[in-house]
Design an enzyme around this catalytic site. Structure first.
Site: not given
Ligand code: KIV
Length: 320
Positions: A71-72, A110, A140, A142, A209
């Site tokens: 999502d960057s 993501d 993925k 978070e 991270e």
């Protein structure tokens, strides 16, 4: 790579997302078991983000084991100042492009902000879309202890999951900025608890991270699944970087943990300057880049090639 630990990926040959220029040659896609077993052999995992087919092909051919459609993309592709507004549809759109470009690397989609937290049904529905519509092989998400039940459920239904603990960009407001996490004894214990919870829930890899190197080392030796660091020091089982960062395409950002392996922004800008100068001076296109002359007499101006009033868009025409 242990050949027994890989298998031919049928999507490479037959799936819509993988159709394209590389359809014919039989490259084997890395599998979840193959990636897990790399830790057992102390073989490091190289992961890079990708958002489109051309970059995916370049990164795949460069040898990356995993491609993360992160999502960057909100920050490097869309120009946002956080990842929060990125939607499931947007990540899936980019996943499809990446799946067309990459043949060997395992593709991870993501899960964006609040795309799994509302209910198990929401998590399953959205995660499944990354695989069925996006052509990804894993997702993925978070989160630590609070995400463990969701991870367990996804994994139990056959959706491979990469966890992500430490600095969580989707929690930028709660963290008060993009800050290194786990710096005190208590905070470090909390990140370790998160990592163990996600590993126990069945994730097959874990992104660490923005945490101190010694904490990352401790986590890496405490869990059986590979850790993939970004700003987490050298002891992780693998590393991930945003492709725009490592290629030097982000002129305004130079985080400490990013090593630039090229300066493509500067090189690209210089190339554009040369192109613009040559267009303005008339040096481009020279004969080398032109199709030559009509054989015989040049058509009179009134003998148009197309019916009057028919608009012929520029760029349409022969290639040789
Ligand atoms: O979105 C992303 O690119 C990521 C990596 C930085 C790990 O989550």
């Amino acid at each position: 790579m242990d050949p027994a630990a890989t298998e031919a990926d049928p999507t490479t040959m037959t799936h819509d997302h993988a159709k394209g220029a590389h359809q014919a040659s039989p490259v084997r896609r890395l599998t979840v078991p193959a990636l897990r077993s790399m830790k057992l052999r102390s073989e490091r995992i190289a992961m890079v983000t990708a958002y489109d087919a051309t970059f995916a092909q370049m990164i795949d051919e460069g040898g990356a084991d995993m491609l993360l459609v992160g999502d960057s993309l909100g920050m490097v592709v869309q120009g946002l100042d956080s990842t929060l507004p990125v939607t499931v549809d947007e990540v899936i759109y980019h996943c499809r492009a990446v799946a067309r470009g990459a043949r060997r690397a395992l593709i991870v989609g993501d899960m964006p902000f609040m795309s799994w937290q509302l209910s198990t049904e929401q998590a399953l529905k959205n995660a499944a879309r990354f695989l069925s519509e996006g052509g990804a092989q894993a997702v993925k998400l978070e989160g630590g202890v609070e995400a463990a039940d969701t991870v367990r459920r996804l994994v139990s239904l056959g959706i491979p999951v990469v966890g992500h603990v430490g600095l969580l960009p989707q929690s930028v407001h709660a963290m008060g900025g993009f800050r290194v996490q786990g710096k005190t004894r208590e905070a470090a214990q909390s990140v370790l608890d998160d990592a163990i919870a996600i590993a126990d829930a069945g994730a097959f890899a874990l992104v660490l991270e923005g945490i101190p190197s010694d904490l990352a080392a401790r986590i890496t030796e405490s869990i059986e699944i590979p850790t993939i660091g970004i700003g987490a020091g050298p002891s992780c089982d693998g590393q991930v970087l945003v492709c725009y960062d490592l290629l030097g395409l982000t002129p305004n950002m130079r985080p400490k943990f990013v090593k630039r392996y090229a300066e493509l922004y500067d090189d690209g800008k210089q190339a554009i300057q040369s192109y613009c100068a040559e267009v303005k001076s008339g040096a481009f296109p020279s004969a080398e880049y032109s199709f030559g002359n009509v054989q015989g007499e040049v058509l009179a101006p009134q003998a148009t090639l197309h019916a009057p009033g028919v608009h012929v868009p520029p760029g349409y025409g022969p290639t040789h």
